[in-house]
Scaffold this motif. Structure first.
Motif, mmCIF file in Angstrom:
data_model
loop_
_atom_site.group_PDB
_atom_site.id
_atom_site.type_symbol
_atom_site.label_atom_id
_atom_site.label_comp_id
_atom_site.label_asym_id
_atom_site.label_seq_id
_atom_site.Cartn_x
_atom_site.Cartn_y
_atom_site.Cartn_z
ATOM 1 N N LEU A 38 7.158 -12.893 5.516
ATOM 2 C CA LEU A 38 6.528 -11.786 4.806
ATOM 3 C C LEU A 38 5.035 -12.031 4.639
ATOM 4 O O LEU A 38 4.249 -11.088 4.575
ATOM 5 C CB LEU A 38 7.154 -11.629 3.411
ATOM 6 C CG LEU A 38 8.676 -11.642 3.308
ATOM 7 C CD1 LEU A 38 9.095 -11.480 1.863
ATOM 8 C CD2 LEU A 38 9.273 -10.564 4.165
ATOM 9 N N LEU A 52 7.351 -4.898 -1.770
ATOM 10 C CA LEU A 52 8.784 -5.128 -1.622
ATOM 11 C C LEU A 52 9.461 -5.342 -2.971
ATOM 12 O O LEU A 52 10.577 -4.856 -3.193
ATOM 13 C CB LEU A 52 9.019 -6.321 -0.698
ATOM 14 C CG LEU A 52 8.545 -6.114 0.751
ATOM 15 C CD1 LEU A 52 8.714 -7.397 1.557
ATOM 16 C CD2 LEU A 52 9.296 -4.962 1.418
ATOM 17 N N TYR A 55 10.476 -2.101 -4.633
ATOM 18 C CA TYR A 55 11.624 -1.350 -4.129
ATOM 19 C C TYR A 55 12.936 -1.818 -4.747
ATOM 20 O O TYR A 55 13.983 -1.216 -4.478
ATOM 21 C CB TYR A 55 11.703 -1.470 -2.607
ATOM 22 C CG TYR A 55 10.583 -0.772 -1.875
ATOM 23 C CD1 TYR A 55 10.089 0.453 -2.313
ATOM 24 C CD2 TYR A 55 10.018 -1.332 -0.734
ATOM 25 C CE1 TYR A 55 9.070 1.093 -1.648
ATOM 26 C CE2 TYR A 55 8.988 -0.696 -0.058
ATOM 27 C CZ TYR A 55 8.516 0.507 -0.512
ATOM 28 O OH TYR A 55 7.502 1.138 0.150
ATOM 29 N N ALA A 59 15.299 -3.207 -1.096
ATOM 30 C CA ALA A 59 14.618 -4.052 -0.114
ATOM 31 C C ALA A 59 15.106 -5.478 -0.262
ATOM 32 O O ALA A 59 15.044 -6.061 -1.349
ATOM 33 C CB ALA A 59 13.104 -3.992 -0.296
ATOM 34 N N SER A 61 15.000 -9.402 1.667
ATOM 35 C CA SER A 61 14.148 -10.154 2.586
ATOM 36 C C SER A 61 14.765 -11.505 2.907
ATOM 37 O O SER A 61 15.408 -12.131 2.058
ATOM 38 C CB SER A 61 12.757 -10.372 1.978
ATOM 39 O OG SER A 61 12.110 -9.133 1.750
#
Length: 283
Positions: A38, A52, A55, A59, A61
């Motif tokens: 990221l 992110l 969200y 989201a 990751s």
């Protein structure tokens, strides 16, 4: 409701914003999985993490090698590199909140789409690991990242050995192999011995080694494995594989894949990116 996978962002928040606009991403409706890296080398890692975070549960990751490197620098176990661009993030007033959010992210994720298995990692999977093995081993690292032993783990995380998996491994050696496979792997032998000296990522790779996904008998071959990390490989889509790092930070594209009712139904969406770094070794 749509599921999207996005390749390496590496601190390039402006292209990420354009890509999310292009796909009309809605956190109330859609699910987004960013496949690691990221942060770092791009101009605004903090903006990527804040976006992110905003969200919420929509989201998710993965952690890539650059994300773990950021945690290492933040905990004083690693010096910043010449190409690092995370100083602003570390100096930000909300730095602690961003780093804590990063610690809660994943080493591997699994979803079922239309009855098919989608396994998501940053870099690769060793050939002797099943989908279940991969998730269980990833969970071992995630537990340490989220726990009080984070600093000790980061001190011992770096290194290229052991270079292969053994169920009998314990402690820091065990965790290091898991991290290296999931966040750094490109090539290995048919027996699963990893290779980390080759930096250009050329195919077919060094003599005696194969791209990890082409090892005969790989135990995740029945799933679709989505990954990033390998910008010189670029976009690759086949039934068992999805390579998504298309070199955003090097002036390439940032790529998203939208899945349909099945894993075979895939739509590639891309935006062009401003060059933040010159391509070179380690790209």
């Amino acid at each position: 409701m749509s599921l999207y996978c996005i390749g390496d962002v590496q601190g390039c928040d402006a292209p990420l914003g354009r890509l999310l606009d292009k796909i009309d991403f809605s956190p109330s409706r859609d699910t987004l999985v960013v496949l690691g890296d990221l942060v770092n080398r791009g101009p605004d890692s903090a903006a990527v993490l804040r976006r992110l975070q905003g969200y919420g549960a929509s989201a998710r990751s993965l952690l890539g090698n650059h994300d773990l490197h950021l945690l290492g620098v933040a905990h004083g176990v690693r010096k910043g590199g010449r190409k690092d661009t995370v100083a602003g993030l570390l100096a930000a007033p909300d730095s602690a909140a961003m780093l804590d959010w990063l610690r809660q992210q994943h080493m591997a994720l699994h979803m079922q789409v239309g009855g098919g298995d989608l396994l998501m990692v940053h870099a690769g999977v060793l050939p002797q690991w099943t989908v279940g093995d991969t998730l269980a081993l990833a969970s071992e690292v995630e537990s340490v990242l989220r726990g009080p032993a984070l600093g000790d783990f980061l001190h011992e995380m770096y290194g290229n050995t052991p270079d292969h998996w053994d169920d009998a491994l314990t402690g820091h050696a065990r965790l290091r192999v898991i991290v290296n496979a999931l966040t750094r792997l490109r090539y290995c032998t048919p027996e699963g011995v990893m290779e980390f000296e080759s930096k250009d990522g050329a195919i077919p790779g060094p003599e005696g080694y194969l791209p990890w996904f082409d090892v005969p008998g790989r135990k995740t071959a029945a799933a679709t494995v989505a990954f990033g990390h390998w910008s010189t490989l670029g976009w690759l889509s086949r039934p068992d594989l999805l390579s998504t790092d298309t070199g955003c930070v090097w002036g390439g594209c940032l790529s998203a894949v939208r899945f349909g009712a099945t894993l075979d139904q895939r739509e590639l969406i891309q935006v062009n990116c401003e060059q933040a770094q010159k391509p070179g070794k380690g790209a």
